[in-house]
Design a protein around this motif. Structure first.
Motif, mmCIF file in Angstrom:
data_model
loop_
_atom_site.group_PDB
_atom_site.id
_atom_site.type_symbol
_atom_site.label_atom_id
_atom_site.label_comp_id
_atom_site.label_asym_id
_atom_site.label_seq_id
_atom_site.Cartn_x
_atom_site.Cartn_y
_atom_site.Cartn_z
ATOM 1 N N THR A 258 0.810 -1.219 0.000
ATOM 2 C CA THR A 258 0.000 0.000 0.000
ATOM 3 C C THR A 258 0.844 1.270 0.000
ATOM 4 O OG1 THR A 258 -0.189 0.031 2.420
ATOM 5 C CG2 THR A 258 -1.882 -1.181 1.188
ATOM 6 N N SER A 259 1.972 1.315 0.751
ATOM 7 C CA SER A 259 2.752 2.547 0.810
ATOM 8 C C SER A 259 4.074 2.311 1.513
ATOM 9 C CB SER A 259 1.988 3.646 1.562
ATOM 10 O OG SER A 259 1.852 3.310 2.934
ATOM 11 N N VAL A 260 5.014 3.204 1.263
ATOM 12 C CA VAL A 260 6.289 3.183 1.990
ATOM 13 C C VAL A 260 6.045 3.432 3.470
ATOM 14 C CG1 VAL A 260 8.451 4.440 2.327
ATOM 15 C CG2 VAL A 260 7.709 3.833 0.009
ATOM 16 N N GLU A 261 5.105 4.333 3.763
ATOM 17 C CA GLU A 261 4.814 4.642 5.171
ATOM 18 C C GLU A 261 4.354 3.399 5.919
ATOM 19 O OE1 GLU A 261 5.082 8.091 2.804
ATOM 20 O OE2 GLU A 261 3.716 6.374 2.540
ATOM 21 N N ASN A 262 3.512 2.594 5.294
ATOM 22 C CA ASN A 262 3.053 1.375 5.954
ATOM 23 C C ASN A 262 4.151 0.317 6.026
ATOM 24 O OD1 ASN A 262 0.475 2.077 6.770
ATOM 25 N ND2 ASN A 262 -0.467 1.489 4.834
ATOM 26 N N ALA A 263 5.073 0.327 5.070
ATOM 27 C CA ALA A 263 6.231 -0.552 5.174
ATOM 28 C C ALA A 263 7.039 -0.206 6.421
ATOM 29 C CB ALA A 263 7.093 -0.449 3.928
ATOM 30 N N GLY A 264 7.201 1.109 6.667
ATOM 31 C CA GLY A 264 7.888 1.537 7.881
ATOM 32 C C GLY A 264 7.122 1.174 9.138
ATOM 33 N N LEU A 265 5.793 1.317 9.083
ATOM 34 C CA LEU A 265 4.971 0.951 10.241
ATOM 35 C C LEU A 265 5.079 -0.534 10.534
ATOM 36 C CD1 LEU A 265 2.845 1.789 12.355
ATOM 37 C CD2 LEU A 265 1.086 1.290 10.626
ATOM 38 N N ASN A 266 5.156 -1.360 9.496
ATOM 39 C CA ASN A 266 5.310 -2.798 9.704
ATOM 40 C C ASN A 266 6.605 -3.105 10.443
ATOM 41 O OD1 ASN A 266 2.884 -3.290 8.381
ATOM 42 N ND2 ASN A 266 3.848 -3.669 6.399
ATOM 43 N N ILE A 267 7.668 -2.353 10.126
ATOM 44 C CA ILE A 267 8.934 -2.529 10.853
ATOM 45 C C ILE A 267 8.776 -2.109 12.309
ATOM 46 C CG2 ILE A 267 11.340 -1.795 11.052
ATOM 47 C CD1 ILE A 267 11.416 -1.477 8.033
ATOM 48 N N GLU A 268 8.173 -0.944 12.526
ATOM 49 C CA GLU A 268 8.018 -0.427 13.893
ATOM 50 C C GLU A 268 7.234 -1.406 14.773
ATOM 51 O OE1 GLU A 268 6.236 3.414 13.811
ATOM 52 O OE2 GLU A 268 7.626 4.200 12.309
ATOM 53 N N GLU A 269 6.178 -2.002 14.211
ATOM 54 C CA GLU A 269 5.318 -2.883 14.995
ATOM 55 C C GLU A 269 5.921 -4.264 15.190
ATOM 56 O OE1 GLU A 269 2.271 -2.366 16.499
ATOM 57 O OE2 GLU A 269 2.641 -0.237 16.132
ATOM 58 N N GLU A 270 6.588 -4.784 14.171
ATOM 59 C CA GLU A 270 7.028 -6.179 14.223
ATOM 60 C C GLU A 270 8.496 -6.353 14.588
ATOM 61 O OE1 GLU A 270 3.904 -8.149 11.002
ATOM 62 O OE2 GLU A 270 6.060 -8.215 10.612
ATOM 63 N N MET A 271 9.339 -5.344 14.354
ATOM 64 C CA MET A 271 10.763 -5.513 14.626
ATOM 65 C C MET A 271 11.379 -4.198 15.084
ATOM 66 S SD MET A 271 13.674 -7.167 12.142
ATOM 67 C CE MET A 271 12.609 -8.459 11.542
ATOM 68 N N PRO A 272 11.035 -3.738 16.294
ATOM 69 C CA PRO A 272 11.572 -2.464 16.774
ATOM 70 C C PRO A 272 13.020 -2.555 17.262
ATOM 71 C CG PRO A 272 10.152 -3.444 18.428
ATOM 72 C CD PRO A 272 10.053 -4.320 17.226
ATOM 73 N N HIS A 273 13.583 -3.751 17.322
ATOM 74 C CA HIS A 273 14.934 -3.972 17.877
ATOM 75 C C HIS A 273 15.867 -4.482 16.783
ATOM 76 C CE1 HIS A 273 14.225 -8.301 17.621
ATOM 77 N NE2 HIS A 273 13.005 -8.054 18.072
#
Length: 768
Positions: A258-273
């Motif tokens: 859907t978007s680059v922004e949601n790609a970033g959100l997927n990282i934040e939610e699933e792999m913050p470390h």
């Protein structure tokens, strides 16, 4: 090299060998008393010599949007990515899905000698001797560059860990414009956002099967700085150079449709470390949790390893396409749009949306396995299919790229959805569900379209089926979609009509019930009593001349008449009557099995061999969906003993062993063959796809001495369903008696309502 091997051994011990007290249940024991976790038993290289693009998995979660693994071929046979016998890696790509591919990267070292050629000369040899693969993890040494490469992932984020040689210029190629699996990747873009962040997108070009282009967006984070980004004018691809090559380089790649922004959100939610080992451990735990719902005892160590490999494959292939916030790609209309899944009270999607190959053959495979063992997964897939209908007007039979593909034939989603309703997994809006399923069975519905028929409605021949009671071969209008095989289509539609009739009956639609039950008898119109086989006929009602029941794909979809004749899962008694009675039907089918056993019940070891002169005449083929139910046909026509005998033989010859050279004979089709093998090995089957009011399981011949299934308490009782096969052995394949909770079970069948309350099924096995 020695340091890397030592490090790898430590990682494997930490991630696979250490089991806390709360994980003691994720163990299985073979006859030699050796204990292993379930994910350790999986053999990911099974059939990898013949694999298709979406078949091979390694660094992937169940149904993960990201399916990260090495590609040894990028434009190979059947669009394959990883083929065991190819010794050269051409990149690590993140998307291996039905008609989808994308985001190929390759770690390299750069010097003055190769910087001018690296964009086109970057392939590297590797060795299986140092390669290590387990569910959720892949390790490989790139011999050319001396780079130790490790891969893992969450559902939507790929995580790479590269150990570069000292005193080298570390770099990563982003091969965004390339042929990759089933489609060309084009218009790839990569932008540097900061010292250690990049973002981009890739367009997957349309294919014959997926009619529209489809874009994947991504965001990249590294634990080191990017010193330069260079775009190559000739290839359009990108090389990024990295700072501080002496330390391990970690790279996260978040994906979104859907978007680059949601790609970033997927990282934040699933792999913050940045803890690589933690992601591997969590992946192992997730796989163990799902695989461990079925516990088997007995059999050989190879039997157990193959069983959990089959079970692992049943949870592969069909891929999530929505982001963590529920945004998903809707490509069903004239203009692409971003849809939004409903959210629960915690702001999470109520279900996931999926990319999926066809449900053709699912009535004998994932219908049963998912409904029994993974009801929450089956429920999600039903809701996803219904979401496509809300967006595009039809329930799909195999969506890709957020759109319809019209893969295969018929309305194969109908039995899948109806079985979920009969199992109690879907309980709301049943009337509206019935009406939208009915639409697929009428003019204007999906039955009108043959395989990949995107812009016309002639190939399925539905108007002839409705008016004349059969689909002619050939279709008078000409050639439109694939699989315009009239006799096979007639039989498929008849079964699917019968499944829809069961829902009509449940909801009190008596007239519709009668109408679809009458249509379900149409299979009789393509049975030729003079030959004893189903036989194509033309629009004038004349039988196909020079008929050969062993001629492949002449009037039958991916089958010959001998294989397809038995596709009457809803009325095998009626078929036997056409054949002159049960005894004659049994004799004919038994002869087919005896002949098929000479070729181990399969048409070669890969899907593309089915048309080879040596294999296409096989009368039973367990390498493709049309005849995978046939061992259980005996059960329905009065000979459960022959079901027990032949099903155990098929398991032994077709679904046993661990080898890259065989396994599912090249046509696993996203969990269908893995699920079939699991059900045959635990000795349960549902001939009609589980669409009875109280779905019925036929009892076969379990491979293992004891099978325990943990029932999901959110859907069924918080109990265990156990099958015990007393006196079981390679010779003792026959069930002489059956008891359910200490009471004699008649007819070698058991109902869904019995199983889902939990209990103990005891089978006494014998050699005759």
């Amino acid at each position: 090299m020695d340091k890397r091997k030592l490090y790898l051994q430590v990682i494997i011990y930490l991630t696979l060998g250490t089991i806390s007290s709360c994980q003691q249940k994720v163990k299985t024991v073979d006859k030699h008393g050796e204990q292993k976790t379930y994910s350790e038993l999986v053999y990911p290289l099974l059939d990898s010599e013949n694999s298709r693009w979406f078949f091979f998995s390694s660094a992937s979660r169940p149904f993960g949007m990201v399916n990260l693994s090495p590609d040894t071929e990028i434009d190979g046979a059947w669009g394959s990515g990883y083929r065991y016998k190819t010794d050269t890696i051409r990149g690590f790509s993140h998307i291996h899905a039905w008609q989808m591919s994308g985001i190929s990267v390759m770690p390299v070292t750069v010097s003055a000698a190769n910087e001018s050629t690296i964009f086109e000369d970057f392939y590297s040899k590797f060795s299986h001797e140092t390669e290590r693969i387990s569910p959720g993890y892949h390790y490989v040494d790139l011999d050319r560059f001396k780079i130790a490469s490790e891969l893992t992932s969450t559902t939507r984020v790929g995580l790479h860990q590269y150990t570069y040689p000292e005193d080298s210029q570390s770099a990563i190629l982003f091969n965004l414009n390339t042929m990759l699996g089933p489609c060309e990747n084009m218009d790839g873009e990569l932008t540097q956002n900061s010292d250690n962040e990049l973002s981009g997108k890739v367009v997957m070009d349309a294919t014959h099967r997926r009619p529209k282009p489809f874009t994947v967006y991504f965001k990249v984070l590294l634990n080191t700085d990017v010193t330069s980004v260079k775009k190559d004018d000739k290839t359009g691809n990108y090389l990024i150079k990295l700072d501080d090559p002496r330390k391990k380089v970690l790279m996260k790649v978040g994906v979104s449709y859907t978007s680059v922004e949601n790609a970033g959100l997927n990282i934040e939610e699933e792999m913050p470390h940045w803890d690589f080992d933690k992601v591997v451990r969590e992946s192992t735990e997730e796989w163990n949790g799902l695989l461990g719902r079925i516990k088997v005892e007995g059999g050989t160590a190879t039997d157990q390893r193959r069983f959990y490999t089959d079970l692992w494959h049943s949870l592969q292939g069909r891929r999530i396409i929505n982001d963590v916030n529920g945004a998903y790609p809707d490509n069903t209309g004239e203009v692409f749009r971003i849809g939004q899944l409903p959210l629960d009270s915690n702001g999470k999607p109520e279900f996931n949306h999926f990319n999926s190959d066809s449900y053709w053959g699912a009535q004998w495979t994932i219908n049963t396995l998912w409904g029994l063992v993974y009801p929450e997964i089956k429920q999600q897939f039903v809701y996803s299919l219904l979401q496509y209908q809300k967006d595009g007007g039809l329930v799909p039979r195999g969506p890709s790229g957020g759109n319809y593909t019209y893969v295969m034939t018929g309305a194969s989603s109908t039995p899948f959805i109806v079985s979920a309703i009969q199992e109690g997994l879907v309980t709301e809006d049943l009337e509206s569900i019935y009406q939208i399923l009915k639409k697929n069975h009428m003019i204007g519905g999906i039955m009108e379209k043959a395989g990949y028929e995107h812009h016309t409605n002639y190939g399925g021949g539905l108007k002839y089926y409705i008016e004349n009671g059969y689909v002619p071969y050939p279709i008078p209008e000409g050639k439109f979609g694939g699989h315009q095989d009239g006799a096979g289509l007639t039989m498929e539609y008849a079964y699917q009509d019968w499944t829809l009739a069961q829902l009509a009956k449940k909801l009190g639609h008596e007239a519709d019930y009668g109408y679809f039950i009458k249509r379900s008898e149409n299979f009789k119109n393509v049975y030729d009593e003079t030959t004893g086989w189903m036989r194509p006929k033309n629009v004038e009602g004349e039988w196909l001349e020079k008929f050969d029941p062993y001629q492949y794909k002449v009037g039958f979809v991916e089958a010959n008449a001998a294989q397809a004749t038995w596709f009457v899962p809803h009325n095998l008694e009626g078929l036997a009557e056409l054949m002159g009675g049960r005894d004659k039907a049994v004799q004919q089918l038994n002869g087919q099995f005896e002949e098929a056993s000479k070729l181990d019940f399969t048409a070669g070891t890969s899907h593309d061999l089915e048309e080879h002169p040596e294999y296409r005449k096989i009368p039973i083929n367990y390498g493709n969906q049309p005849s995978i139910q046939t061992a259980f046909v005996f059960h329905q026509i009065g000979r459960p003993d022959l079901t027990q005998y032949w099903s155990r033989n098929v398991v032994r010859e077709t679904f046993s062993g661990l080898s890259p050279s065989t396994g599912y004979n090249g046509d696993e089709d996203q969990g269908l063959m893995g699920s079939l093998a699991v059900m045959m090995k635990i000795g349960l089957f549902q001939m009609n796809g589980g669409v009875d009011e109280d779905p019925v399981y036929q009892i076969g011949s379990p491979l293992f001495d004891k099978i325990s299934i943990d029932l999901n308490p959110d859907f069924y009782s918080n109990a265990t369903f156990t099958i015990e096969a007393d006196n079981n052995s390679e010779e003792n394949v026959y069930v002489k008696s059956a008891k359910w909770n200490n009471e004699v079970l008649e007819g070698y069948v058991i109902h869904n309502s019995q199983i889902t309350k939990g209990g103990r099924l005891v089978l006494q096995m014998a050699d005759q």
